[in-house]
Design a protein around this motif. Structure first.
Motif, short mmCIF file in Angstrom:
data_model
loop_
_atom_site.label_atom_id
_atom_site.label_comp_id
_atom_site.label_asym_id
_atom_site.label_seq_id
_atom_site.Cartn_x
_atom_site.Cartn_y
_atom_site.Cartn_z
N TRP A 22 0.84 -1.20 0.00
CA TRP A 22 0.00 0.00 0.00
C TRP A 22 0.87 1.24 0.00
O TRP A 22 0.53 2.25 -0.61
CB TRP A 22 -0.90 0.02 1.23
N LYS A 23 1.98 1.16 0.69
CA LYS A 23 2.80 2.36 0.84
C LYS A 23 3.74 2.59 -0.34
O LYS A 23 3.96 3.72 -0.75
CB LYS A 23 3.61 2.24 2.13
N TYR A 24 4.30 1.52 -0.91
CA TYR A 24 5.43 1.70 -1.84
C TYR A 24 5.24 1.15 -3.25
O TYR A 24 6.13 1.29 -4.07
CB TYR A 24 6.69 1.08 -1.24
N VAL A 25 4.13 0.51 -3.57
CA VAL A 25 4.01 -0.13 -4.88
C VAL A 25 4.16 0.87 -6.03
O VAL A 25 4.80 0.58 -7.04
CB VAL A 25 2.70 -0.95 -4.99
N ILE A 26 3.61 2.04 -5.88
CA ILE A 26 3.70 3.04 -6.96
C ILE A 26 5.13 3.54 -7.11
O ILE A 26 5.66 3.65 -8.22
CB ILE A 26 2.69 4.17 -6.74
N LEU A 27 5.78 3.79 -5.99
CA LEU A 27 7.18 4.23 -6.02
C LEU A 27 8.05 3.19 -6.72
O LEU A 27 8.85 3.52 -7.60
CB LEU A 27 7.68 4.48 -4.59
N HIS A 28 7.91 1.92 -6.34
CA HIS A 28 8.74 0.87 -6.93
C HIS A 28 8.44 0.68 -8.41
O HIS A 28 9.36 0.49 -9.21
CB HIS A 28 8.57 -0.44 -6.17
N ALA A 29 7.19 0.72 -8.78
CA ALA A 29 6.84 0.55 -10.20
C ALA A 29 7.42 1.69 -11.03
O ALA A 29 7.98 1.47 -12.11
CB ALA A 29 5.33 0.47 -10.37
N CYS A 30 7.29 2.91 -10.53
CA CYS A 30 7.81 4.06 -11.28
C CYS A 30 9.33 4.05 -11.34
O CYS A 30 9.92 4.35 -12.38
CB CYS A 30 7.30 5.36 -10.68
N ASN A 31 9.97 3.69 -10.24
CA ASN A 31 11.44 3.63 -10.23
C ASN A 31 11.97 2.51 -11.12
O ASN A 31 13.07 2.60 -11.64
CB ASN A 31 11.97 3.48 -8.81
N GLY A 32 11.16 1.45 -11.31
CA GLY A 32 11.56 0.35 -12.19
C GLY A 32 11.51 0.73 -13.66
O GLY A 32 12.13 0.09 -14.49
N LYS A 33 10.76 1.76 -13.98
CA LYS A 33 10.66 2.30 -15.34
C LYS A 33 10.18 1.30 -16.38
O LYS A 33 10.44 1.46 -17.57
CB LYS A 33 11.98 2.94 -15.76
N ASP A 34 9.46 0.27 -15.93
CA ASP A 34 8.84 -0.68 -16.84
C ASP A 34 7.45 -0.13 -17.17
O ASP A 34 6.58 -0.08 -16.30
CB ASP A 34 8.75 -2.05 -16.17
N GLU A 35 7.26 0.27 -18.41
CA GLU A 35 6.02 0.94 -18.79
C GLU A 35 4.78 0.07 -18.57
O GLU A 35 3.71 0.59 -18.24
CB GLU A 35 6.09 1.43 -20.23
N THR A 36 4.92 -1.23 -18.70
CA THR A 36 3.78 -2.12 -18.44
C THR A 36 3.37 -2.03 -16.97
O THR A 36 2.18 -1.92 -16.66
CB THR A 36 4.15 -3.58 -18.79
N GLN A 37 4.33 -2.05 -16.06
CA GLN A 37 4.03 -1.92 -14.64
C GLN A 37 3.50 -0.53 -14.30
O GLN A 37 2.58 -0.39 -13.49
CB GLN A 37 5.26 -2.23 -13.79
#
Length: 144
Positions: A22-37
């Motif tokens: 809940w806290k970090y999923v958006i941060l991790h997805a954006c930092n991963g820079k995988d457009e699908t995620q």
């Protein structure tokens, strides 16, 4: 996703997640820079009323604002996300007093896209999802 989380959106739209998700999923997805995620968190989190309602309950407005800030570093011109965040900002005073008012704030006209020429179906859906929390004209969330 590179983080140790369990995240699932089932057909009914309910969310199960560990606290860190809940806290970090958006941060991790954006930092991963995988457009699908990134597109998955856009539709499944940022533009999902139930996700936002839960996030507001668990962590407050600053966490939601932070999620949008991280996302806007990658997609600064995302109009639908801008409108949802704008609606949150317009509702901030009420939401600080009572986060359960999110449904009534979003269903009550805070989604300003109604006043624009271009229709955004994802914003319409966010507003409709907010309205679905009403029972007999009153917020089901507010009665809990």
């Amino acid at each position: 996703m590179g983080v140790f989380i369990k995240f699932r959106c089932d057909e009914g739209g309910s969310h199960e997640a560990l606290s860190s998700a809940w806290k970090y999923v958006i941060l991790h997805a954006c930092n991963g820079k995988d457009e699908t995620q990134i597109q998955a968190i856009r539709s499944g989190c940022l533009l999902d009323f139930k996700w936002q309602f839960e996030k507001l309950q668990r962590y407050g407005f600053m966490a939601i604002s932070g999620d949008f800030d991280v996302y806007f570093k990658i997609h600064p011109d995302d109009r639908a996300c801008t409108l949802i965040l704008h609606a949150f900002n317009l509702s901030l005073t009420a939401l600080i007093k009572n986060p359960l008012l999110l449904a009534s704030q979003m269903a009550g006209g805070r989604l300003t896209m109604k006043y624009e020429g271009e229709k955004l179906p994802v914003v319409d859906r966010f507003g409709e999802d907010a309205k679905s929390w009403f029972v007999n004209g009153e917020s089901a969330a507010g009665s809990m």
